[in-house]
Enzyme design. Structure first.
Site, PDB file in Angstrom:
ATOM      1  N   GLU A   1      38.889  38.721  33.719  1.00 20.90           N
ATOM      2  CA  GLU A   1      38.643  37.766  34.799  1.00 20.90           C
ATOM      3  C   GLU A   1      39.178  36.365  34.468  1.00 20.90           C
ATOM      4  OE1 GLU A   1      34.428  38.013  35.667  1.00 20.90           O
ATOM      5  OE2 GLU A   1      34.761  39.714  36.996  1.00 20.90           O
TER       6      GLU A   1
ATOM      7  N   GLU B   1      35.378  46.860  38.088  1.00 20.40           N
ATOM      8  CA  GLU B   1      33.950  46.754  37.791  1.00 20.40           C
ATOM      9  C   GLU B   1      33.165  46.780  39.098  1.00 20.40           C
ATOM     10  OE1 GLU B   1      32.845  43.237  35.635  1.00 20.40           O
ATOM     11  OE2 GLU B   1      34.615  43.325  34.362  1.00 20.40           O
TER      12      GLU B   1
END
Ligand code: GLA
Ligand code: GLA
Length: 674
Positions: free
Chosen positions: A146, A309
């Site tokens: 991320e 995710e």
């Protein structure tokens, strides 16, 4: 090819309990887990001291994965650096916008420009690639985690100045683009240029935009640096990084322009965490937002994406972290597949015992799997996913596109003027997407990088920052028969946020057949009316006052000093048509407006009738022509929906009636051959 089912796994946390790791793999197998993602935050165990590497634990993970027929997505560890590294090379730590250097701590706390950081990342990545680049089970590289945030250190300032020099060539050009004579902000030396900061410059909108563009470019540059370090030993394995969304409304991630970033990843992957069962909206309204963001991330590369995710149940960072109710995991996960994902991957496979994420949902939790409802639901989903391997690689066919632009989003956030509290760009995007979602019409959410040809209808909500290049693309689209819809606050500024002379981009007014004279705004409790035939709709926040040159009026304002003037118009342009919605309305008007357009343009829907708009039907089409229908009931009651004839339920193998019943929160997957 299989749909991927699995997710983030942190065996490095269990090195003192090696039997746990073995047990985990047995549980994974039982739950139809076929993929694990490892290594993302493991730098301190991979390289406990500078240039001393420890791979034994990771070798074991690969061995266990291969014994169990599980694939590995291997993470590079740059998302969190070890203590020794920050102590020895303090410049790797981030400097905040108040120009204070952070202490060691947290993660993502690093400078993307730091020469030392880049060098240590290069070394560890190269070692990983050398050791695992050819492992049979290696499915994909997952760079860092991320990517986000920005650094204001001296190395970044100098990189920013260099970036501006490349872009503008001369300081005069910068001063002109930034309108710097305003408040005497003219630069007379490149060294005077500094990133936007609350202790310095915040008011120069073009500087803010360029800084955001630079942060995106610098992050991409760091990504490419990481990737290059792998390529010496591993150049045939796909490389990606996981993207994100922002806020509980799942809006596009604001800190980076993913329309640019997506161009350098081999596959778009992202982390999707809706707050199911919240107390401010229905499951269906949240499902709409999930649909929107997935339609955007799929369209970035116009290919299936991966959910890297998601939570098997709850997260740990919403205000209230509710477990998914029974059945919700299947419905929510199937929705991701329905919108173009080829995976359901989780954070996390096993919950940690300590620190900040110990109460985050996980496939294996603190309560053993035998007693754990979440584990059982994951296993059930795994079984259903195994029936759907034919879905891999299939795409959505959409005749409608909604346009989104990161730079426009940033510019709208800076606007000082109009109704600041009533800006609501993201809500407006959702509002224009809603009629299609509710009527089971597939939609792509596209950016300026996508091709526009092939769509029948293109919707451009609030495109305030509007380049001439974009105009040209739209003109070509409409001339050759496309239908475009623009709204209030369109085409006002160029790429450096300079307002077009005359108030609106001239070519856009020509396309719309209007001349825009004024943008009226309302306080939240004030309204106007929009009159369409016999119907009256409410207008709030924004009302554009415009004259028509060649456009025809479709709806009129009901009051105020422009009562009786056009509020909505249509212009014939080439073989196509350009609509202008001058005022912000509620869902009622948009539903009427778009339902008429769907009919007029003969745009197909995935269903005919249904008992509730909380039912969503989305389709994906495989290369062999098989169409997958996902019929999803986001309401808490039995519903029914009419679909095409001759569909077969994938789970039962039985042909279904055209009218299909769906229990509360049930999802059915059906296929047809075309
Ligand atoms: C003050 C300032 C002006 C201008 C206006 C805007 O009066 O003196 O320069 O910024 O506010 O309302
Ligand atoms: C993000 C991160 C994960 C984890 C989850 C928790 O997606 O990538 O490491 O922190 O959030 O929801």
């Amino acid at each position: 090819m299989k749909l991927l089912h699995g997710g983030d796994y942190f065996p490095e946390q269990w090195q003192t309990q090696p039997e746990t790791i073995k047990e985990d793999f047995a549980y994974f197998k039982q739950a139809n887990i076929n993929t694990v993602t490892v290594g993302m935050f493991a730098w301190s165990i991979l390289e406990p001291e500078e240039d001393h590497f420890n791979f034994a634990w990771l070798d074991q993970v690969f061995d266990l994965a291969e014994e169990n027929g599980i694939k590995v997505i291997l993470g590079t560890p740059s998302g969190a650096r070890p203590n020794w590294l920050a102590s020895k090379y303090p410049d790797v730590l981030r400097v905040n916008s108040r120009l204070e250097r952070n202490l060691f701590g947290g993660r993502h706390n690093h400078c993307f420009t730091s020469v030392n950081y880049r060098e240590r990342v290069r070394i560890v990545n190269e070692k990983l690639a050398e050791r695992y680049g050819q492992r049979e089970s290696l499915l994909m590289w997952h760079l860092s985690n991320e990517y986000s945030g920005e650094c204001h250190c001296e190395q970044c300032q100098s990189a920013f100045r260099h970036w501006l020099q490349e872009k503008y060539g001369t300081l005069e050009a910068v001063n002109q683009a930034y309108w710097n004579t305003f408040w005497s902000h003219t630069y007379t030396d490149w060294q005077q240029i500094h990133s936007p900061t609350e202790v310095g410059e915040m008011a120069v909108h073009a500087l803010n935009l360029d800084w955001r563009r630079f942060v995106t470019d610098q992050t991409i540059d760091f990504y490419l640096h990481e990737k290059a370090a792998l390529q010496r030993y591993s150049d045939d394995v796909p490389v990606t990084t996981n993207f994100m969304a922002d806020t509980e409304h799942l809006i596009p991630f604001q800190a980076l322009d993913y329309s640019k970033f997506s161009q350098v990843v081999d596959v778009v992957t992202w982390d999707c965490y809706p707050a199911w069962h919240n107390d401010w909206e229905s499951e269906a309204n949240l499902a709409l937002k999930v649909g929107f963001i997935n339609d955007l991330y799929r369209s970035l590369k116009e290919q299936p994406f991966l959910i890297m995710e998601s939570s098997p149940s709850f997260v740990n960072w919403h205000d209230v972290n509710r477990p998914k109710r029974p059945g919700m995991h299947q419905l929510a996960s199937m929705q991701l597949l329905a919108h173009g994902s080829d995976s359901v991957l989780y954070f996390q496979m096993r919950a940690s015992k300590g620190s900040s994420e110990k109460f985050h949902g996980s496939v294996i939790g603190h309560v053993p799997p035998e007693r754990n409802r979440v584990y059982q639901e994951v296993a059930t989903l795994g079984q259903r996913m195994a029936e759907l391997d034919g879905l891999v690689g299939s795409m959505k066919q959409s005749e409608v596109a909604v346009y989104y632009d990161w730079e426009n989003d940033w510019a709208l956030q800076d606007i000082q003027g109009f109704s600041k509290t009533g800006m609501h760009y993201h809500r407006t995007l959702h509002d224009h997407y809603r009629p299609f979602w509710q009527q089971d019409v597939n939609v792509d959410v596209i950016t300026k990088n996508n091709a526009f040809e092939g769509y029948k209808l293109l919707i451009m909500p609030m495109v305030y920052l509007h380049s001439e290049d974009l105009l040209e693309k739209i003109q070509t689209f409409v001339k050759s028969g496309g239908t475009v819809v623009y709204t209030y606050l369109s085409g006002m500024a160029n790429e450096t946020d300079l307002v077009y002379e005359g108030g609106t981009l001239a070519g856009l007014q020509d396309l719309l057949g209007v001349i825009i004279n004024e943008t009226d705004v309302y306080y939240p409790s004030q309204t106007n009316q929009l009159l369409l035939g016999d119907a009256t709709y409410q207008v709030h926040d924004y009302a554009t006052v415009f004259e028509r040159t060649s456009a025809e009026a479709m709806a009129y304002y009901g009051s105020d000093f422009y009562q009786g003037e056009a509020a909505v118009s249509v212009n014939h342009y080439g073989d196509g048509q350009a609509y202008y919605i001058g005022a912000r309305t509620g869902d009622d008007f948009l539903a009427t407006f778009y339902t008429d357009l769907l009919e007029q343009l003969n745009i197909s829907s995935n269903s005919s009738t249904k008992t509730s708009q909380d039912v969503s039907v989305q389709t994906r089409e495989a290369i062999d022509g098989t169409v997958y229908y996902f019929a999803m009931n986001f309401s808490n009651q039995l519903q029914s929906v009419e679909l095409s004839p001759n569909l077969v339920d994938v789970s039962t193998g039985q042909e279904v009636e055209t009218s299909l019943d769906l229990q509360a929160f049930e999802v059915k997957v059906l296929i047809s051959k075309t």
